[in-house]
Design an enzyme around this catalytic site. Structure first.
Site, PDB file in Angstrom:
ATOM      1  N   ASP A   7       0.881  -1.251   0.026  1.00  0.00           N
ATOM      2  CA  ASP A   7      -0.073   0.027   0.007  1.00  0.00           C
ATOM      3  C   ASP A   7       0.770   1.119   0.008  1.00  0.00           C
ATOM      4  O   ASP A   7       0.384   2.183   0.075  1.00  0.00           O
ATOM      5  CB  ASP A   7      -1.023   0.128   1.120  1.00  0.00           C
ATOM      6  CG  ASP A   7      -0.378  -0.233   2.423  1.00  0.00           C
ATOM      7  OD1 ASP A   7       1.019   0.354   2.867  1.00  0.00           O
ATOM      8  OD2 ASP A   7      -0.837  -1.084   3.455  1.00  0.00           O
ATOM      9  N   GLY A  60      -3.342 -10.722  17.436  1.00  0.00           N
ATOM     10  CA  GLY A  60      -3.485 -11.983  17.528  1.00  0.00           C
ATOM     11  C   GLY A  60      -2.131 -13.217  17.566  1.00  0.00           C
ATOM     12  O   GLY A  60      -1.131 -12.459  17.570  1.00  0.00           O
ATOM     13  N   CYS A  70       0.716  -4.063 -23.206  1.00  0.00           N
ATOM     14  CA  CYS A  70       1.809  -3.134 -23.240  1.00  0.00           C
ATOM     15  C   CYS A  70       2.014  -2.248 -24.359  1.00  0.00           C
ATOM     16  O   CYS A  70       2.026  -2.869 -25.458  1.00  0.00           O
ATOM     17  CB  CYS A  70       2.949  -4.004 -22.744  1.00  0.00           C
ATOM     18  SG  CYS A  70       4.458  -2.910 -22.802  1.00  0.00           S
ATOM     19  N   CYS A  91       5.022  -4.763 -17.276  1.00  0.00           N
ATOM     20  CA  CYS A  91       4.863  -5.741 -18.225  1.00  0.00           C
ATOM     21  C   CYS A  91       5.651  -6.983 -18.215  1.00  0.00           C
ATOM     22  O   CYS A  91       6.820  -6.958 -17.592  1.00  0.00           O
ATOM     23  CB  CYS A  91       5.423  -5.181 -19.676  1.00  0.00           C
ATOM     24  SG  CYS A  91       5.144  -6.234 -21.073  1.00  0.00           S
ATOM     25  N   HIS A  99       6.595  -7.924  -0.902  1.00  0.00           N
ATOM     26  CA  HIS A  99       5.801  -8.129  -2.047  1.00  0.00           C
ATOM     27  C   HIS A  99       5.282  -7.342  -3.072  1.00  0.00           C
ATOM     28  O   HIS A  99       4.430  -7.352  -3.735  1.00  0.00           O
ATOM     29  CB  HIS A  99       4.318  -8.617  -1.239  1.00  0.00           C
ATOM     30  CG  HIS A  99       4.533  -9.806  -0.478  1.00  0.00           C
ATOM     31  ND1 HIS A  99       3.749 -10.085   0.805  1.00  0.00           N
ATOM     32  CD2 HIS A  99       5.555 -11.030  -0.305  1.00  0.00           C
ATOM     33  CE1 HIS A  99       4.164 -11.113   1.492  1.00  0.00           C
ATOM     34  NE2 HIS A  99       5.335 -11.509   0.937  1.00  0.00           N
ATOM     35  N   ASN A 136       1.554  -7.950  18.057  1.00  0.00           N
ATOM     36  CA  ASN A 136       0.612  -8.231  17.284  1.00  0.00           C
ATOM     37  C   ASN A 136      -0.663  -8.642  18.084  1.00  0.00           C
ATOM     38  O   ASN A 136      -0.415  -9.279  19.024  1.00  0.00           O
ATOM     39  CB  ASN A 136       1.062  -9.550  16.277  1.00  0.00           C
ATOM     40  CG  ASN A 136       0.039  -9.716  15.187  1.00  0.00           C
ATOM     41  OD1 ASN A 136      -0.294  -8.868  14.430  1.00  0.00           O
ATOM     42  ND2 ASN A 136      -0.730 -10.920  15.262  1.00  0.00           N
ATOM     43  N   SER A 183       1.596  -8.639  11.956  1.00  0.00           N
ATOM     44  CA  SER A 183       1.843  -9.783  11.168  1.00  0.00           C
ATOM     45  C   SER A 183       1.659 -10.914  11.872  1.00  0.00           C
ATOM     46  O   SER A 183       2.103 -11.207  12.910  1.00  0.00           O
ATOM     47  CB  SER A 183       3.082  -9.803  10.229  1.00  0.00           C
ATOM     48  OG  SER A 183       3.102 -10.776   9.431  1.00  0.00           O
TER      49      SER A 183
END
Length: 304
Positions: A137, A279, A211, A160, A152, A277, A252
């Site tokens: 983000d 959880g 492209c 492309c 990531h 975190n 995370s």
């Protein structure tokens, strides 16, 4: 942005405007003991490897995947697109880009929250050796952090698959709008990768360009599920772990191996590992300490 140079009143107003609790799972407030533990950790180590996940962006109004009740998987049957499906099916690409197009305005308008600004300040104070985020983000960049590895990739670029062409997702939004002038759908709720749910009838006739350099297939510069992180990025991140004197995981669950492996690497080197975190996480047994608290509650309380 030099956050430490901003007027104090502006910082307070800026923070208050950017806090959202819609996608934050149920939690208890952090206590004095938690603050003391993290304060001691930050005071002791000066080259911290920070790994952030979707939990640091929930307070910016972006949901995570796995949190109970508020995570995408608990609220919806929708799942992220698989890499093999994207590259092998034009219909899947039409569906993906139509949904991404509908969600882009809301996704790209998300603003950093207390966590992002605090980490940017830590970087300026030379506490952070490297910040690795599993998020796509760009909120760490928006907050002013520069020592960032986007594990990531990022939704803010389009790539492309057949040539080196790499360009702005904002420009691609304009191109998609030109090719789909009658597509007026905008999302009211989005996934962590800007995906939204749309009926098949709305997506089947969506026009997706090729492209303009080579006519190849275009894909967001994001690692899809079923796709591998580039080896060069993995090796560079391992190097950052080795050079650091401690590891701090924020927001995370580490369920995805691409992030967990770096905590495992740190454990093998007997480095101090801290986790904040709400959880449980995959690395709880490896942690030197685990704080079950909202990151945006505890991080601003740490004095540096």
């Amino acid at each position: 942005m030099r956050f430490d140079l901003l007027p104090k009143d502006f910082r307070k107003i800026h923070f208050k405007r950017n806090i959202s609790f819609d996608f934050v799972p149920k939690h208890d407030p952090c206590n004095a003991k938690n603050v003391s533990i993290l304060q001691e950790f930050v005071a002791k180590y000066s080259k911290i490897f920070v790994l952030t996940g979707a939990g640091v962006s929930t307070e910016s109004g972006l949901p995570d995947y796995r949190s109970k009740e508020v995570g995408l998987y608990d609220r919806s049957p929708n799942r992220p697109v698989q890499y093999k499906d994207f590259i092998s099916s034009l219909g899947v690409r039409k569906r993906y880009w139509a949904r991404n197009f509908a969600g882009w305005k809301r996704f790209s308008s998300a603003l950093p929250n207390n966590i992002h600004y605090t980490l940017a300040l830590w970087e300026q104070k030379s506490i952070i050796h490297r910040l690795v985020t599993q998020n796509v983000d760009r909120l760490h960049h928006k907050a002013g952090s520069t020592l960032v590895t986007e594990l990531h990739g990022t939704s803010y670029l389009v790539r492309c698959l057949d040539c080196p062409n790499l360009f702005s997702r904002h420009l691609f939004q304009i191109r998609l709008a030109e090719l789909n002038p009658d597509f007026k759908v905008e999302a009211t709720e989005i996934a962590p990768d800007a995906d939204v749910h749309l009926s098949p009838e709305l997506t089947k006739n969506f026009n997706v360009p090729s492209c303009d350099k080579c006519g190849g297939m275009l894909k967001p510069d994001v690692v899809f599920f079923g796709e591998n992180v580039l080896k060069e990025k993995v090796f560079e991140t391992y190097k950052s772990v080795d050079e650091s004197d401690a590891v701090l995981v924020l927001g995370s669950s580490l369920e995805v191996f691409s992030g967990f492996r770096f905590v495992s690497r740190a454990s093998e080197s007997n480095k101090c590992i801290g986790i904040v975190n709400i959880g449980p996480t995959r690395a709880d047994k490896l942690a030197s300490f685990k704080i079950t608290a909202r990151c945006g509650d505890i991080l601003p309380k740490i004095k540096i």
